[in-house]
Design a protein around this motif. Structure first.
Motif, PDB file in Angstrom:
ATOM      1  N   ASN A  82       0.662  -0.942  -0.255  1.00 13.60           N
ATOM      2  CA  ASN A  82      -0.377  -0.127   0.479  1.00 13.60           C
ATOM      3  C   ASN A  82       0.585   1.156   0.227  1.00 13.60           C
ATOM      4  N   HIS A 370     -15.965  -8.408  14.106  1.00 14.31           N
ATOM      5  CA  HIS A 370     -14.398  -7.934  12.417  1.00 14.31           C
ATOM      6  C   HIS A 370     -15.571  -7.268  11.892  1.00 14.31           C
ATOM      7  N   GLN A 372     -13.202  -4.424  11.625  1.00  8.47           N
ATOM      8  CA  GLN A 372     -12.057  -4.340  11.065  1.00  8.47           C
ATOM      9  C   GLN A 372     -12.247  -3.720   9.909  1.00  8.47           C
ATOM     10  N   HIS A 373     -13.076  -5.321   9.123  1.00  5.40           N
ATOM     11  CA  HIS A 373     -13.717  -5.241   8.028  1.00  5.40           C
ATOM     12  C   HIS A 373     -14.417  -4.838   7.001  1.00  5.40           C
ATOM     13  N   LEU A 374     -14.974  -3.729   7.871  1.00 10.96           N
ATOM     14  CA  LEU A 374     -16.100  -2.762   7.272  1.00 10.96           C
ATOM     15  C   LEU A 374     -15.788  -1.113   7.631  1.00 10.96           C
ATOM     16  N   LYS A 375     -15.076  -0.829   6.149  1.00 14.59           N
ATOM     17  CA  LYS A 375     -14.356   0.445   6.203  1.00 14.59           C
ATOM     18  C   LYS A 375     -15.341   1.549   4.660  1.00 14.59           C
ATOM     19  N   LYS A 376     -15.327   1.044   4.479  1.00 15.92           N
ATOM     20  CA  LYS A 376     -15.883   1.493   2.933  1.00 15.92           C
ATOM     21  C   LYS A 376     -17.613   2.161   3.779  1.00 15.92           C
ATOM     22  N   ARG A 378     -18.729   3.898   5.369  1.00 22.76           N
ATOM     23  CA  ARG A 378     -18.410   3.573   7.397  1.00 22.76           C
ATOM     24  C   ARG A 378     -20.019   4.607   7.380  1.00 22.76           C
ATOM     25  N   HIS A 381     -23.402   1.880   7.564  1.00 20.38           N
ATOM     26  CA  HIS A 381     -21.942   1.473   8.620  1.00 20.38           C
ATOM     27  C   HIS A 381     -22.305   1.610   9.311  1.00 20.38           C
TER      28      HIS A 381
END
Length: 499
Positions: A82, A370, A372-376, A378, A381
């Motif tokens: 990255n 989990h 932390q897997h939801l970033k998009k 926000r 979410h």
């Protein structure tokens, strides 16, 4: 179920119940947050390899020239996929030529980099120290952080199963007191653990104490109140748990060293041991375990605290034996774990409650661990997570309330221990489903949603318990089923007779 008549005489929600509930709720404010305490004590801060030219205090400005910290970082730490400084590797030698590439980076061959052989440098802007920084649980050792969480979950599983059996055998008050002491000791000692292995061992023991304290607190409140107050009692203990999480979050901002936070959350539990001497044992448990004399003493004590006059004259051993004749006769046989599956109605209830715990634990823990897997997206979410949290409170409250009202006193704690074990298995399955991301990124979340829908159909197979007295013996559960069937048959006959 005749115990409810005796309880009504001494007061089913008087000063005694309020004081005992207040103590147990405050106790759980400090105990239950330990289940999520590692979100703070085991947080993983930003980190990179320790580099001589950057982090050695003996290096003077003349050694590094006039280079800035960013330039020194650029020549010392490679970039990951990255294009950010790698957290687990460093250059073997400073790559001075990178200063003249104007943002373009040449490929670095494997021999040019090495692991963090001299340790790591951690970002201390949020936490001064955590268990991760204490024992360097990053990079190749990052899996050990999951091991600590897994060990804690195993402790909860063992405590839930074993604690239920011990509570039914030795009493709610005794087991609650015996669990508070090791909870305080292991929590305090964990803050002083010299090695990670000892920390995990103490973590396991602490995890075993949490469900024992929680379950017995609920039982001591539920079994001393009338049916119309049971929903309120259950809601209050859920609120106490959530309030404890809020308190813990505030303390985590004040105590940014994990040793201090662990001590602050553990040492007050020692003080809870003092008021336990004034707690009253569950009278339901005393009567169904053939201790009517002790049960009568507790009833008179509660009547006195609730301001009921002439309790000694109205509450006599003859009254107790007459009112609870069937329950006292049933005490001649000691129940065991096998009794949960011998009779058809109780077996059906235990199976459905286990299925309900299992199917609800999967999505609840799946979303919780989990996030932390939801970033998009926000904002969306955040809204959905808030709604999920509110729904989680409703689900847990309903399950706890329904479980206590469906299971008989004589084996209630053991049965709850079995259902908690089923829930722990579901919690263990939740992270396994996340491995399905190798096939589709959405597949685990679809599985969580489908499981939630299936769980919603399970309560439809259970009987309604609103405003009904708690069953005290296994026979009460079976008689309730037979009585319901018998009344249906009579209704059918009544409809036929006029014709």
């Amino acid at each position: 179920m005749a115990f409810q008549d005796l309880l009504n005489q001494v007061g089913s929600m008087g000063r005694y119940q309020i004081l005992q509930m207040a103590f147990l709720l405050i106790c759980n404010v400090m105990v239950n947050p330990h289940t999520v305490l590692e979100n703070f004590t085991a947080a993983i801060p930003g980190h990179r390899c320790w580099v001589h030219i950057l982090d050695n205090d003996t290096v003077s400005d003349s050694d590094s020239g006039t280079l800035s910290q960013d330039d020194l970082l650029r020549i010392s730490i490679p970039l990951d996929s990255n294009l950010r400084p790698d957290k687990c590797h460093r250059f073997v030698q400073p790559q001075w030529h990178l200063l003249h590439l104007n943002g373009t980076f040449s490929n670095v061959t494997e021999p040019d980099t090495e692991p963090c052989v001299d340790g790591w440098v951690y970002d201390q802007s949020t936490f001064l120290s955590t268990t991760v920084t204490e024992w360097d649980l990053v990079c190749g050792s990052q899996v050990l952080g999951s091991v600590a969480k897994f060990v804690f979950m195993i402790g909860i599983l063992v405590g839930g199963f074993l604690g239920g059996h011990l509570s039914d055998r030795f009493g709610r008050k005794l087991i609650l007191t015996c669990a508070l002491l090791p909870m305080a000791i292991t929590g305090t000692c964990a803050a002083l653990a010299p090695t990670f292995f000892i920390y995990c061992l103490l973590h396991f023991l602490k995890g075993a104490c949490v469900p024992i304290i929680y379950t017995n607190s609920v039982l001591l409140m539920i079994e001393w109140t009338s049916p119309k107050f049971k929903a309120l009692v259950t809601i209050l203990i859920i609120c106490a748990t959530n309030f404890g999480n809020i308190v813990m979050t505030g303390l985590a901002f004040a105590f940014r060293n994990w040793h201090h936070l662990q001590l602050v959350m553990s040492m007050p539990i020692f003080f809870f041991l003092i008021p336990t001497r004034w707690l009253s044992e569950s009278d339901r448990w005393l009567f169904v375990n053939n201790k009517p004399q002790k049960g009568l003493q507790e009833l008179r004590r509660v009547a006195c605290k609730n301001g009921v006059k002439n309790s000694e004259g109205a509450l006599t051993m003859e009254v107790v034996r007459t009112t609870m004749r069937e329950e006292l006769e049933a005490t001649q046989t000691k129940p065991s774990l096998r009794d949960l599956f011998r009779t058809p109605n109780l077996r059906k209830r235990v199976f459905l409650l286990c299925l309900l715990r299992f199917t609800t634990a999967i999505p609840i823990f799946g979303f919780s661990i989990h996030l932390q897997h939801l970033k998009k997206m926000r904002t969306l979410h955040a809204v959905l997570i808030t709604l999920a949290g509110a729904n989680y409170g409703v689900i847990i409250t309903s399950i706890i309330l329904h479980s206590n009202e469906l299971l008989p006193t004589v084996i209630r704690a053991t049965a709850i221990g079995v259902t908690v074990t089923a829930g722990s298995v579901g919690a263990a399955v939740a992270p396994v489903l996340m491995t399905l991301t190798m096939y589709s990124a959405s597949l685990p979340w679809i599985m969580y949603g489908v499981t939630s829908i299936l769980a919603g159909f399970v309560p439809l197979l259970l009987p309604e318990t609103k405003n009904k007295p708690l069953p005290d013996s296994i026979q009460d559960v079976e008689n309730e089923w037979k009585g319901s069937r018998h009344s249906n048959e009579e209704g059918a006959v009544i409809k036929v007779i006029p014709f």
